[in-house]
Scaffold this active site. Structure first.
Site, PDB file in Angstrom:
ATOM      1  N   CYS A 298       6.104 -11.618   6.979  1.00  0.00           N
ATOM      2  CA  CYS A 298       6.923 -12.697   6.405  1.00  0.00           C
ATOM      3  C   CYS A 298       7.135 -13.871   7.350  1.00  0.00           C
ATOM      4  O   CYS A 298       6.614 -14.961   7.103  1.00  0.00           O
ATOM      5  CB  CYS A 298       8.284 -12.126   5.997  1.00  0.00           C
ATOM      6  SG  CYS A 298       8.149 -10.863   4.732  1.00  0.00           S
TER       7      CYS A 298
HETATM    8  N1  NAD Z   1       7.083  -6.352   3.815  1.00  0.00           N
HETATM    9  C1  NAD Z   1       8.215  -7.029   3.802  1.00  0.00           C
HETATM   10  O1  NAD Z   1       9.100  -6.795   4.610  1.00  0.00           O
HETATM   11  C2  NAD Z   1       8.489  -8.122   2.771  1.00  0.00           C
HETATM   12  C3  NAD Z   1       9.801  -8.567   2.610  1.00  0.00           C
HETATM   13  C4  NAD Z   1      10.073  -9.537   1.660  1.00  0.00           C
HETATM   14  C5  NAD Z   1       9.036 -10.076   0.905  1.00  0.00           C
HETATM   15  N2  NAD Z   1       7.744  -9.640   1.088  1.00  0.00           N
HETATM   16  C6  NAD Z   1       6.717 -10.217   0.250  1.00  0.00           C
HETATM   17  O2  NAD Z   1       6.357  -9.267  -0.749  1.00  0.00           O
HETATM   18  C7  NAD Z   1       4.972  -9.363  -1.057  1.00  0.00           C
HETATM   19  C8  NAD Z   1       4.291  -8.014  -0.875  1.00  0.00           C
HETATM   20  O3  NAD Z   1       4.395  -7.637   0.488  1.00  0.00           O
HETATM   21  P1  NAD Z   1       4.211  -6.139   0.974  1.00  0.00           P
HETATM   22  O4  NAD Z   1       4.698  -6.105   2.383  1.00  0.00           O
HETATM   23  O5  NAD Z   1       4.796  -5.177  -0.001  1.00  0.00           O
HETATM   24  O6  NAD Z   1       2.604  -6.013   0.941  1.00  0.00           O
HETATM   25  P2  NAD Z   1       1.743  -4.657   1.040  1.00  0.00           P
HETATM   26  O7  NAD Z   1       0.425  -5.066   1.575  1.00  0.00           O
HETATM   27  O8  NAD Z   1       2.530  -3.600   1.731  1.00  0.00           O
HETATM   28  O9  NAD Z   1       1.589  -4.198  -0.465  1.00  0.00           O
HETATM   29  C9  NAD Z   1       0.876  -4.912  -1.422  1.00  0.00           C
HETATM   30  C10 NAD Z   1       0.157  -3.942  -2.339  1.00  0.00           C
HETATM   31  O10 NAD Z   1      -0.477  -4.705  -3.347  1.00  0.00           O
HETATM   32  C11 NAD Z   1      -1.726  -4.109  -3.626  1.00  0.00           C
HETATM   33  N3  NAD Z   1      -2.554  -5.114  -4.271  1.00  0.00           N
HETATM   34  C12 NAD Z   1      -3.243  -6.141  -3.737  1.00  0.00           C
HETATM   35  N4  NAD Z   1      -3.856  -6.861  -4.685  1.00  0.00           N
HETATM   36  C13 NAD Z   1      -3.546  -6.295  -5.867  1.00  0.00           C
HETATM   37  C14 NAD Z   1      -3.883  -6.580  -7.214  1.00  0.00           C
HETATM   38  N5  NAD Z   1      -4.630  -7.634  -7.539  1.00  0.00           N
HETATM   39  N6  NAD Z   1      -3.390  -5.771  -8.160  1.00  0.00           N
HETATM   40  C15 NAD Z   1      -2.623  -4.708  -7.841  1.00  0.00           C
HETATM   41  N7  NAD Z   1      -2.267  -4.384  -6.581  1.00  0.00           N
HETATM   42  C16 NAD Z   1      -2.720  -5.175  -5.604  1.00  0.00           C
HETATM   43  C17 NAD Z   1      -2.220  -3.639  -2.276  1.00  0.00           C
HETATM   44  O11 NAD Z   1      -3.192  -2.632  -2.406  1.00  0.00           O
HETATM   45  C18 NAD Z   1      -0.922  -3.124  -1.659  1.00  0.00           C
HETATM   46  O12 NAD Z   1      -0.702  -1.754  -1.937  1.00  0.00           O
HETATM   47  C19 NAD Z   1       4.424 -10.464  -0.156  1.00  0.00           C
HETATM   48  O13 NAD Z   1       4.468 -11.678  -0.829  1.00  0.00           O
HETATM   49  C20 NAD Z   1       5.421 -10.512   0.981  1.00  0.00           C
HETATM   50  O14 NAD Z   1       5.462 -11.774   1.600  1.00  0.00           O
HETATM   51  C21 NAD Z   1       7.469  -8.648   1.999  1.00  0.00           C
END
Ligand code: NAD
Length: 465
Positions: A298
Site C-alpha cells: 500500500c
Molecule cells: N494488503 C493490505 O494490507 C491492503 C490493505 C488495504 C488495501 N489493500 C488493497 O486491496 C487490494 C488487494 O490487496 P491484497 O493485499 O489482498 O492482494 P493479494 O495479492 O494478497 O490478493 C489478491 C488476490 O487476487 C487474486 N486475483 C488476481 N487477479 C484476479 C482476477 N482477475 N480474478 C480473481 N482473482 C484475482 C490473486 O490471485 C490474489 O489471490 C489492493 O488494491 C490493495 O492495494 C491491501
C-alpha cells in the site's frame, strides 16, 4: 435496521446522501431486504490478504460467501480447509467450510449464484511506476458475461479517483445492462491492517460511494451488516480519494520522521526519544516512526496512483514525490550507517563482512514480503561485497518476487548464540515480537537497529539507524 452509525454531525449528511430518488428498473427495496436479512449470497473476488479476512467477516455475520480467485492453487488449499496466510489460522478456514458458508472457486459462471460482488484484486505499479489496472479491468471482463439485473458490484481495491466509473463501468455496461438501472456499482476502499488484532475487518468503519443513489443505498445496507459503521460519501470518486488520502498521509509523515531521523542522528539526538516525548502533547501531534524504508502493498505504491492521475490535470504532486524520494533513500542510509559503524568498530569495513539480518517481512508480525525494504538492503549488501544470512520466524523461505528473484529459496537461519557470534554485525530490519533481542545483543559484536527494537536493553553495542 439500516444504520449502526452513532448519532452526531455525520448523521444528517448521511441521511441526505442516502435519500435520493430511485431511477432503477429493479426492485431495490427487495434487494436491500436480502442484505438486511442476510439472505444474500456474496461473491468475493481475490482471496488474498484483504479478500480472505473479508470472507471471514461476512460469514461471521451469517452471509454465505463464494470466493473467486484465478489462482487454482489457492482455491484448492482453501477448499481443503487450510490457510496460506500466516496470521490467518488453518482452523478459521476449516470452520468456514464446516459451517457450509464458504467455498472457493475459479469458475466465474458461479457469479450467477450471488447477489453482490466485492472485488479485492491487486493494484500494483508497472515497471515504469504507473498504475497497473490490468487486474481490475481483467476482473470486470470476467464479471461482464455473468452480470445480471440486480447485481451489486463493489470495487474495494485501492486506486485513483475515476477508476470505478471510467474503467470498470464501460466494461460492465458493454453487454447492454446499465449501471443504476439494471445493476449497481459502488466503491468502498479496504482498510485492512494485516496482523492488527485490535482492528480486524468488522471493527474498521467503511467508506462507501455509489454510482447513483440506489447503488449507495444497497452497498451501505450490505456493509452495515458486518462492519461497525459505514460512512456514505457523495460519489465513487470521493471514496477513491479518501483511501488515497489516508495512505498519502502515512507516506508523507513517515518521510518526515525519516528526514528528522537523519538530521537528529547527525546532531547526536535520538529521534525515537524525541517522538516519544512529543507524543505526550495531548493535541496536534500524532506519532509516526522512522524505519529502513517503506514496504507492503500500500504505502509505497498507492500515492503514485494519485501522482499519475494528477498529470491529467496538469498538476504535479510535489509533496508525494518528495516523500517517495526520502523513503526510497532509506535503505542506502541504513547501509551507510552500518558501514560507518563497522569502520568505527575496528576498521573492518563492509566488503567481506558477514551480516545477520533480522526480519525480511515489510512489517512486524506478518509474513508479507511485498516491497519489503529488506530485499533492497540485501541487494545493496551483496553489491558492496558483504554476505548475509537472515532470521525471520514468519518467513522460513524467501518466495520468488518480481524485483528480487535472486533471493528466492534463501532460508531463515535459527537465532542462536552461535549464529549471532559468527556474524560481524546484525541488522534489525523488522521488529517481530517474540525474537530474542537480548540474546542477539549479548552475542553479536555489533547491532544496527532500524526499529528501536533494542532500546529497552540498554546495550552498548547497538547503533540506531
Ligand atoms: N494488503 C493490505 O494490507 C491492503 C490493505 C488495504 C488495501 N489493500 C488493497 O486491496 C487490494 C488487494 O490487496 P491484497 O493485499 O489482498 O492482494 P493479494 O495479492 O494478497 O490478493 C489478491 C488476490 O487476487 C487474486 N486475483 C488476481 N487477479 C484476479 C482476477 N482477475 N480474478 C480473481 N482473482 C484475482 C490473486 O490471485 C490474489 O489471490 C489492493 O488494491 C490493495 O492495494 C491491501
Amino acid at each position: 435496521m439500516l444504520s449502526l452509525a452513532p448519532p452526531g454531525p455525520v448523521q444528517p449528511q448521511r441521511d441526505a446522501i442516502l435519500s435520493n430518488p430511485s431511477p432503477s428498473r429493479v426492485d431495490v427495496e427487495q434487494l436491500r431486504r436480502r442484505f438486511l436479512d442476510r439472505e444474500a449470497v456474496i461473491g468475493v473476488i481475490g482471496l488474498g490478504y484483504v479478500g480472505l479476512p473479508l470472507v471471514g467477516a461476512l460469514t461471521t455475520k451469517g452471509f454465505s460467501v463464494i470466493g473467486f480467485d484465478v489462482d487454482g492453487e489457492k482455491v484448492a488449499v482453501l477448499n481443503a480447509g487450510r490457510s496460506y496466510i500466516h496470521h490467518i489460522p488453518h482452523e478459521t478456514i476449516a470452520d468456514l467450510l464446516r459451517q457450509r458458508r464458504f467455498r472457493a472457486v475459479t469458475d466465474f459462471a458461479e457469479l450467477a449464484q450471488v447477489d453482490a460482488v466485492l472485488i479485492c484484486v491487486p493494484t500494483p505499479l508497472t515497471r515504469h511506476r504507473e498504475p497497473d489496472l490490468s487486474y481490475v479491468s481483467g476482473t470486470a471482463r470476467s464479471i461482464a458475461p455473468h452480470l445480471k439485473p440486480g447485481h451489486l458490484i463493489v470495487l474495494e481495491s485501492t486506486t485513483y479517483p475515476g477508476t470505478t466509473r471510467e474503467v470498470m463501468l464501460p466494461i460492465l455496461e458493454a453487454g447492454g445492462l446499465k449501471s443504476g438501472r439494471d445493476f449497481f456499482l459502488a466503491y468502498s476502499p479496504e482498510r485492512e491492517d494485516p496482523g492488527n488484532s485490535q482492528y480486524s475487518t468488522t471493527k474498521i468503519p467503511k467508506v462507501v460511494g455509489g454510482d447513483g443513489a440506489d447503488a449507495l443505498v444497497l452497498a451501505t445496507a450490505l456493509y452495515d451488516q458486518f462492519v461497525s459503521r459505514t460512512v456514505p460519501v457523495s460519489s465513487c470518486e470521493t471514496a477513491e480519494a479518501v483511501k488515497l488520502t489516508e495512505n498519502i498521509f502515512r507516506a508523507v509523515n513517515i518521510a518526515l520522521v525519516n528526514e528528522l531521523k537523519m538530521v537528529y542522528a547527525a546532531m547526536g539526538i535520538d529521534v525515537w526519544e524525541v517522538i516519544r516525548a512529543a507524543s505526550t502533547k495531548p493535541f496536534g501531534f500524532m506519532p509516526f516512526y522512522p524505519g529502513p524504508g517503506l514496504g507492503g502493498h500500500c504505502i509505497p505504491i498507492d500515492p503514485f496512483y494519485l501522482t499519475w492521475k494528477a498529470r491529467e490535470y496538469d498538476i504535479s504532486t510535489r509533496f508525494i514525490e518528495l516523500a517517495g524520494e526520502i523513503n526510497t533513500a532509506m535503505p542506502r542510509y541504513v547501509i551507510e550507517r552500518l558501514q560507518r559503524a563497522l569502520d568505527e568498530q575496528g576498521g573492518k569495513g563492509l566488503k567481506g563482512a558477514r551480516v545477520l539480518i533480522l526480519g525480511v517481512a515489510y512489517k512486524k508480525n506478518v509474513d508479507d514480503l511485498r516491497e519489503s525494504p529488506t530485499l533492497k538492503i540485501m541487494e545493496l549488501l551483496e553489491a558492496r561485497g558483504a554476505s548475509f544470512s537472515y532470521h525471520d520466524p514468519y518467513v522460513p523461505e524467501i518466495r520468488p518476487s518480481r524485483e528480487h528473484p535472486e533471493f528466492a529459496g534463501r532460508r531463515s537461519v535459527p537465532l542462536t548464540a552461535e549464529t549471532a557470534r559468527s556474524a560481524d554485525v546484525a541488522l534489525i530490519c523488522t521488529d517481530h515480537d517474540g525474537v530474542d533481542y537480548r540474546l542477539l545483543v549479548e552475542h553479536c559484536p555489533l547491532v544496527i537497529d532500524t526499529r528501536n527494537a533494542c532500546a529497552h536493553l540498554g546495550a552498548g553495542n547497538v547503533v540506531k539507524a
